[in-house]
Write a protein that holds these residues in place. Structure first.
Motif, short mmCIF file in Angstrom:
data_model
loop_
_atom_site.label_atom_id
_atom_site.label_comp_id
_atom_site.label_asym_id
_atom_site.label_seq_id
_atom_site.Cartn_x
_atom_site.Cartn_y
_atom_site.Cartn_z
N VAL A 233 -9.63 -1.85 1.76
CA VAL A 233 -8.33 -2.53 1.82
C VAL A 233 -8.23 -3.60 0.73
CG1 VAL A 233 -6.85 -4.06 3.20
CG2 VAL A 233 -7.95 -2.08 4.28
N ALA B 1 -3.87 4.60 6.36
CA ALA B 1 -4.33 4.53 4.97
C ALA B 1 -4.61 5.95 4.48
CB ALA B 1 -5.58 3.68 4.88
N LEU C 299 -3.53 1.76 10.33
CA LEU C 299 -3.30 0.39 9.89
C LEU C 299 -2.33 -0.35 10.81
CD1 LEU C 299 -2.88 0.95 6.02
CD2 LEU C 299 -4.98 0.51 7.32
N LEU D 189 0.83 -1.21 0.00
CA LEU D 189 0.00 0.00 0.00
C LEU D 189 0.86 1.25 0.00
CD1 LEU D 189 -2.93 -0.88 2.46
CD2 LEU D 189 -3.08 -0.56 -0.01
N PHE E 257 -7.40 -3.69 9.58
CA PHE E 257 -6.45 -4.08 8.54
C PHE E 257 -6.22 -5.59 8.57
CE2 PHE E 257 -1.98 -3.95 6.71
CZ PHE E 257 -2.41 -3.66 5.43
#
Length: 748
Positions: free
Chosen positions: A240, A171, A187, A110, A210
């Motif tokens: 996610v 995030a 997260l 990510l 998460f």
């Protein structure tokens, strides 16, 4: 697609039909930071039940992402709860910590995609920047860090280079989102704490939102079922999985209403406060709503599962009456447990005209329970009766023992009071009485009329026991804190006396103490030298009556220690019906129910003209027919249909369980019982050869339990009987099953 299915099962069927999934995979994912409670039981039943119903699998996974609160003892309690309720998880127990390396890799991914960043705001600043429901949030200045800087910082977090709270991983979503949980949710956070499984390998731990969705994905979960408080978290769950562009199929979250019960708290925080504050005696205190508490109190897995099925699966939160759970355990035990006599508050009675001793043969079970077994009741000159079963100056409607009113001793003789002996303070310490030799139960020729039968024990032969009497833990129906605790939730009685066979023969671990309630031999503290019994539940719910009873009135004072279920005195007409019904050998509780309800009494009397089986008929009328009459709707049946059903019950064509199913069909269709039984193939299986084959199959499938029984664990007898009845779909004749299982287990 059946309309009777809940919305979760309808969704599963829709997904299967659309080809979204080939196999159904659910999971029960508790955090091991406390003992599971009745709310977890509902979740267990849903997740494991759906997997069972659609030939799928259910994983047991510990959400162990917070090392500061989790412990192995909680893991074991969760495993025990699932097993005790009768479910089996797929493979080994899983842990979110099993996936920590993979989840870390997803976090790195990510960051590399520019969808996550390391934030260095402190906790208070993060809260301030988030905004409010009416005000958009502000993104942290640290969100502008480069991908390389974020990767370096996140790696440093993993390597332990920073203190707790110095950095977090967030995030990058939308700081103005209407759902505030989507405003750059956390997260990962730093926790320099020892983890009970991974030790000190990690000092950063993923947040629930998460870890949860990724754990589901890694395990191939199809339907992530959780309670309504996680409804707003679903957006993060989806974000996610979508942001990582994971290969399908992927799981989706579905929410159901969590369980709320009055007079009960199910917050882990509040339960922990009770345990750590010593307000209760540990997580398995029988007053707690934990599975361990219900188990130790004496509840059965079947009663908990039946309760969860009865309350159903809803989309909106609501409060369930605890009386419904209590009904489920009564309903389950009523058909299972032996009836015995125990005196909780003993009053000595000397029978002046009785000499010697004798043994009275008494059945453990009433006529309407499909089980067999009896014991010898010792009878002697000195006995104990319940103190409130005698009243020197009786109030109106009191039907037990008085100076002028004789009473029957259950299974034994009629007594007449001759003298009341008191101490210096005027308290009654003993009664002198005479018995009527020609009044023995089953062979009574005395002609003496009594209005009730009371329980008793022989003073010489009875065993002294400890009885723990439980009331509700909280005194109000919506408790908030420890100030709402009921100070009288536990009474320990060390001077109760029980008939000797309960201790010496050990026919069961659960019993109905006649006219007192259901009790369980405490699995931790019971010994033959010091027997301890926990009260599971009373025979009737008297809580409302107790809490609303008028205080300090003469009648209230006289009935302070009343037996649960005592009600207003009968009218002359009701009393006449009661005496007529007890003369038909109906038990007093059934006779009382019929006598007090004119419509019910009329239906019983009318049906009795068609079938001469008062006991079987009375039980059917007092339970099944009564429920339909209360609805005040036109009936699809009459006396002839019920009489036909009773005859088939008595002839062994159908079992009690099948009779209930047939009755339900009669109610809805108006068909004749014989036609229903023929069309549905519901005839009872009474052929010993067929039942013997079922028994062989059950024992072949359960070698471990068979070995345990043969090693001395005779409590497993009921397990084998239940499995045979289950295999037959409830059609096997219970009496024959009991007899053949006993022969097979004890003689091979």
């Amino acid at each position: 697609m059946s309309e009777s299915k809940d919305f979760l099962r309808l969704k599963v069927e829709e997904d299967l039909k659309a080809g979204k999934y080939q196999n159904i995979v659910t999971r029960f994912p508790p955090e091991p930071n406390g003992f599971p409670h009745i709310g977890h039981a509902k979740s267990i039943c849903i997740n494991f039940g759906i997997a069972r119903d659609y030939q799928g699998q259910c994983n047991l996974r510990m959400d162990d992402t917070n090392p500061t609160t989790e412990d192995t003892k909680y893991v074991e309690a969760l495993k025990d709860a699932v097993t005790w309720l009768g479910f089996n998880w797929n493979g080994n127990v899983r842990y979110a910590s099993d996936y920590f390396p993979k989840i870390y890799d997803y976090a790195v991914q990510l960051i590399q995609m520019g969808k996550a960043y390391v934030d260095s705001l402190n906790e208070e600043e993060i809260r301030e920047y988030r905004g409010s429901v009416t005000e958009a949030g502000r993104r942290s200045v640290y969100a502008n860090r480069s991908i390389e800087e974020n990767l370096a910082l996140f790696k440093g977090m993993k390597e332990g280079k920073f203190k707790d709270g110095e950095h977090v991983l967030r995030a990058k979503i939308d700081m103005s989102a209407a759902n505030m949980k989507m405003r750059d949710p956390l997260l990962y956070r730093i926790r320099h704490s020892h983890h009970f499984r991974t030790g000190d390998t990690w000092c950063i731990y993923p947040m629930y939102d998460f870890a949860h969705c990724l754990s589901d994905y890694i395990e191939g979960v199809t339907h992530s079922i959780c309670t309504l408080e996680f409804e707003n978290n679903r957006d993060i769950y989806d974000w996610v999985l979508d942001a990582l562009e994971l290969t399908p199929p992927r799981p989706y979250q579905h929410e159901f209403a969590r369980l709320g019960i009055n007079y009960t708290v199910m917050s882990k925080r509040k339960l922990l406060e009770l345990v750590n504050g010593n307000y209760v005696n540990g997580w398995d205190d029988p007053r707690l709503p934990t599975i361990a508490g219900y188990k130790r109190r004496g509840y059965t897995p079947e009663s908990i599962i039946n309760f969860c099925e009865q309350i159903g699966i809803a989309k909106a939160n609501s409060m369930v009456d605890v009386a419904q759970l209590e009904f489920c355990i009564r309903d389950d035990l009523n058909q299972k447990v032996p009836r015995v006599m125990c005196v909780l508050d003993p009053l000595k009675v000397t029978i002046e005209n009785y000499e010697g001793e004798e043994e009275i043969d008494a059945s453990y079970y009433p006529h309407d329970v499909p089980k067999v077994g009896s014991r010898k009741l010792p009878f002697s000159r000195e006995i104990y009766i319940e103190r409130d079963d005698f009243m020197e100056n009786p109030i109106e409607g009191y039907h037990r023992f008085t100076p002028t009113q004789p009473v029957r001793l259950k299974h034994a003789y009629i007594l007449t009071c001759k003298e009341v002996i008191k101490d210096a303070n005027g308290a009654i310490v003993e009664l002198k009485a005479t018995y009527h030799p020609d009044s023995k139960s089953g062979a009574d020729t005395s002609g003496i009329k009594t209005k009730s039968a009371i329980h008793w024990v022989s003073a010489k032969h009875a065993k002294q026991i400890e009885v723990r009497l439980y009331e509700r833990l909280y005194k109000i129906d919506a408790p908030e804190n420890v100030e709402d605790l009921n100070p009288d939730s536990l009474h320990v009685n060390t001077h109760a006396f029980i008939e000797p066979a309960v201790i010496s023969e050990k026919v069961d671990v659960r019993f109905q103490f006649e006219r007192q309630g259901y009790f369980y031999a405490d699995p931790m503290d019971y010994t033959d030298e010091h027997p301890v019994f926990n009260k599971i539940v009373g025979l009737k719910d008297s809580w409302a009556k107790k809490s609303e009873a008028p205080k300090n009135t003469p009648k209230a004072e006289a009935k302070k220690a009343h037996i649960e279920g005592d009600v207003a005195p009968m009218s002359t007409e009701e009393l006449a019906r009661f005496e007529r019904y007890t003369a038909l050998n109906l038990n007093t509780e059934i006779a009382n129910t019929l006598a007090r309800d004119e419509a019910l009494s009329h239906f019983f009397d009318e049906t009795l003209l068609h079938v001469k089986s008062p006991t079987t008929l009375a039980n059917l009328v007092a339970n099944e027919v009564a429920r339909e009459l209360k609805k005040e709707l036109p009936l699809n049946f009459g006396a002839t249909e019920v009489a036909e059903l009773v005859m088939m019950l008595d002839e062994g064509v159908i079992s009690s369980k099948i009779a209930k199913e047939v009755f339900e069909a009669i109610v809805h269709t108006g068909e004749k019982p014989k036609a229903i039984i023929e069309s549905k193939g519901l005839k009872q299986i009474s052929d010993p050869a067929i039942i013997a084959v079922m028994i062989e199959e059950v024992m072949a499938k359960n070698p471990d339990n068979l070995a345990k029984y043969q090693a001395g664990n005779t409590n497993l007898f009921g397990f084998f009987v239940g499995q045979v009845l289950k295999q037959s779909g409830g059609k096997a004749n219970p009496t024959i099953v009991n007899e053949l299982v006993s022969k097979k287990l004890n003689h091979g």
